[in-house]
Motif scaffolding. Sequence first.
Motif, PDB file in Angstrom:
ATOM      1  N   ASP A   8      -4.503  12.550  -2.756  1.00  0.00           N
ATOM      2  CA  ASP A   8      -5.543  11.633  -3.226  1.00  0.00           C
ATOM      3  C   ASP A   8      -5.889  11.886  -4.692  1.00  0.00           C
ATOM      4  OD1 ASP A   8      -5.649  10.433  -0.782  1.00  0.00           O
ATOM      5  OD2 ASP A   8      -7.568  11.311  -0.162  1.00  0.00           O
ATOM      6  N   TYR A  36       0.856  -1.190   0.000  1.00  0.00           N
ATOM      7  CA  TYR A  36       0.000   0.000   0.000  1.00  0.00           C
ATOM      8  C   TYR A  36       0.887   1.233   0.000  1.00  0.00           C
ATOM      9  CZ  TYR A  36      -4.281   2.676   1.144  1.00  0.00           C
ATOM     10  OH  TYR A  36      -5.371   3.524   1.116  1.00  0.00           O
ATOM     11  N   SER A  37       0.658   2.099  -0.954  1.00  0.00           N
ATOM     12  CA  SER A  37       1.410   3.353  -1.053  1.00  0.00           C
ATOM     13  C   SER A  37       0.649   4.286  -1.981  1.00  0.00           C
ATOM     14  CB  SER A  37       2.823   3.103  -1.604  1.00  0.00           C
ATOM     15  OG  SER A  37       2.775   2.778  -2.984  1.00  0.00           O
ATOM     16  N   LEU A  38       1.163   5.471  -2.131  1.00  0.00           N
ATOM     17  CA  LEU A  38       0.567   6.424  -3.076  1.00  0.00           C
ATOM     18  C   LEU A  38       0.633   5.899  -4.509  1.00  0.00           C
ATOM     19  CD1 LEU A  38       2.028   9.702  -1.572  1.00  0.00           C
ATOM     20  CD2 LEU A  38      -0.420   9.216  -1.841  1.00  0.00           C
ATOM     21  N   ARG A  44      -2.691   1.741  -4.871  1.00  0.00           N
ATOM     22  CA  ARG A  44      -3.906   1.943  -4.095  1.00  0.00           C
ATOM     23  C   ARG A  44      -5.046   1.023  -4.540  1.00  0.00           C
ATOM     24  NH1 ARG A  44      -5.604   8.098  -3.955  1.00  0.00           N
ATOM     25  NH2 ARG A  44      -7.303   7.101  -2.796  1.00  0.00           N
ATOM     26  N   VAL A  75       0.094   7.045   4.298  1.00  0.00           N
ATOM     27  CA  VAL A  75      -0.293   5.643   4.482  1.00  0.00           C
ATOM     28  C   VAL A  75      -0.775   5.411   5.912  1.00  0.00           C
ATOM     29  CG1 VAL A  75       0.528   3.248   4.525  1.00  0.00           C
ATOM     30  CG2 VAL A  75       1.260   4.782   2.694  1.00  0.00           C
ATOM     31  N   THR A  86      -3.356  10.476  -7.097  1.00  0.00           N
ATOM     32  CA  THR A  86      -3.104   9.030  -7.062  1.00  0.00           C
ATOM     33  C   THR A  86      -4.365   8.185  -7.088  1.00  0.00           C
ATOM     34  OG1 THR A  86      -3.084   9.032  -4.623  1.00  0.00           O
ATOM     35  CG2 THR A  86      -0.975   9.418  -5.762  1.00  0.00           C
ATOM     36  N   GLU A  87      -5.479   8.773  -7.477  1.00  0.00           N
ATOM     37  CA  GLU A  87      -6.734   8.010  -7.473  1.00  0.00           C
ATOM     38  C   GLU A  87      -6.589   6.735  -8.303  1.00  0.00           C
ATOM     39  OE1 GLU A  87     -11.523   8.518  -8.402  1.00  0.00           O
ATOM     40  OE2 GLU A  87     -10.128  10.151  -8.831  1.00  0.00           O
ATOM     41  N   PRO A  88      -6.861   5.571  -7.700  1.00  0.00           N
ATOM     42  CA  PRO A  88      -6.644   4.310  -8.415  1.00  0.00           C
ATOM     43  C   PRO A  88      -7.774   3.966  -9.373  1.00  0.00           C
ATOM     44  CG  PRO A  88      -7.524   3.863  -6.252  1.00  0.00           C
ATOM     45  CD  PRO A  88      -7.325   5.364  -6.317  1.00  0.00           C
ATOM     46  N   ARG A 121      -4.419   6.298   6.650  1.00  0.00           N
ATOM     47  CA  ARG A 121      -5.538   5.697   5.906  1.00  0.00           C
ATOM     48  C   ARG A 121      -6.414   4.864   6.838  1.00  0.00           C
ATOM     49  NH1 ARG A 121      -6.110   8.730   1.814  1.00  0.00           N
ATOM     50  NH2 ARG A 121      -7.163   7.131   0.561  1.00  0.00           N
ATOM     51  N   GLU A 169      -7.787  -0.675  -2.327  1.00  0.00           N
ATOM     52  CA  GLU A 169      -8.956   0.033  -1.800  1.00  0.00           C
ATOM     53  C   GLU A 169     -10.258  -0.490  -2.399  1.00  0.00           C
ATOM     54  OE1 GLU A 169      -8.280   4.205  -2.375  1.00  0.00           O
ATOM     55  OE2 GLU A 169      -6.412   4.213  -1.221  1.00  0.00           O
TER      56      GLU A 169
END
Length: 363
Positions: free
Chosen positions: A316, A189-191, A194, A277, A319-321, A280, A197
């Motif tokens: 956020d 888990y990192s920027l 993601r 991180v 880096t939105e996945p 979160r 999630e």
Amino acid sequence: MKLTDYKTLGKSGLRVSPLSLGTMTFGEDWGWGSSPETASALISRYTELGGNAIDTANVYTKGHSEKIIGEHLKKTALRRDSLVISSKFFCNMYPGDPNAGGTSRKAIIESLENSLRRLQTDYIDVYWMHAFDPFTPIEETMSALNDVVRSGKVRYIGVSDTPAWKVAQAQMITEFRGWPSFIGLQLEYSLLERTIEGELLPMAEELGLGVMPWSPLKEGILSGKYTRSNQGEAQSGRNGSRLNLELSDHTYGIIDQLHVLAEAKESSPAAIALAWVMGRAGVTSTIVGARTMGQLNQNLQALSVVLNTEDVASLDRLTEPVLSFPIPFLRDGARHMAQAGANINNRSSVVPDLLPEDLDDVY
């Protein structure tokens, strides 16, 4: 925040520090890493500050990581019971032996006995299934883990790098059988990673697993040493040297923002990335690795970083996945359901009707 701001891990009373000391870099057997002397100094620094969670695995530096931890405990006054020592099973330490790896009963018991011997301890606090084994029935794995917990050689069990559906299946089996359940979930888990999630984090929250992220700096990419200005230059890393020519413009945009926030908060890009991180939802303790004392101290700076709502939102957005099905479908479907319901007056239906034209963007 301090290392002594302990949190309980999942549905358990086990208290761990907000940062766990990862030891994959302990030992130079893979051609990189810390010498035993440096690794011992890192353990001392971490525990002197109140850190109590040390994470290792049977395979780390071919078992040398566990040996270093065991030797440190033997030669120092550090009380074994004051620590939460974790190790893992799954990886095969003996190539050519088909039963020396995986999650079978035989592999679990053999791996556990070997880890206990290297660590020079009578028990492991959290014993983690390192990865998903598609060739072993999960009932066999959980039955064996029940036995090692009952024996007193393991206190708690956790799971790492396993699909959400398999973890959920394991949890339901243990609940039905009255066996110990997983209390923690380790995952990347990192920027820059993601996607968990979508399924894994919601599953962990629903089933009561404490999340322990690994690689929160994405193999050092978010540490601050890679920048646009030094693009193409060799940078030191776990594999010797690395050229950051491969980094995308999008990645550099994230790194740029980390530098902006680091400057504003008089901290480092690594500390900002770690603080994101740590903050979160569902994250209990973040695993940080270090080959040098400088790296450890830099990582510990994250404990003093406070990110406000705007800071978090800026990261956020960058880096939105992109999440896999059915997450986008459900999210978009809920929006269309709400829009359709707003267009229908005086209806008492609990679930509003979808109009044909509202489905165009859903399907």
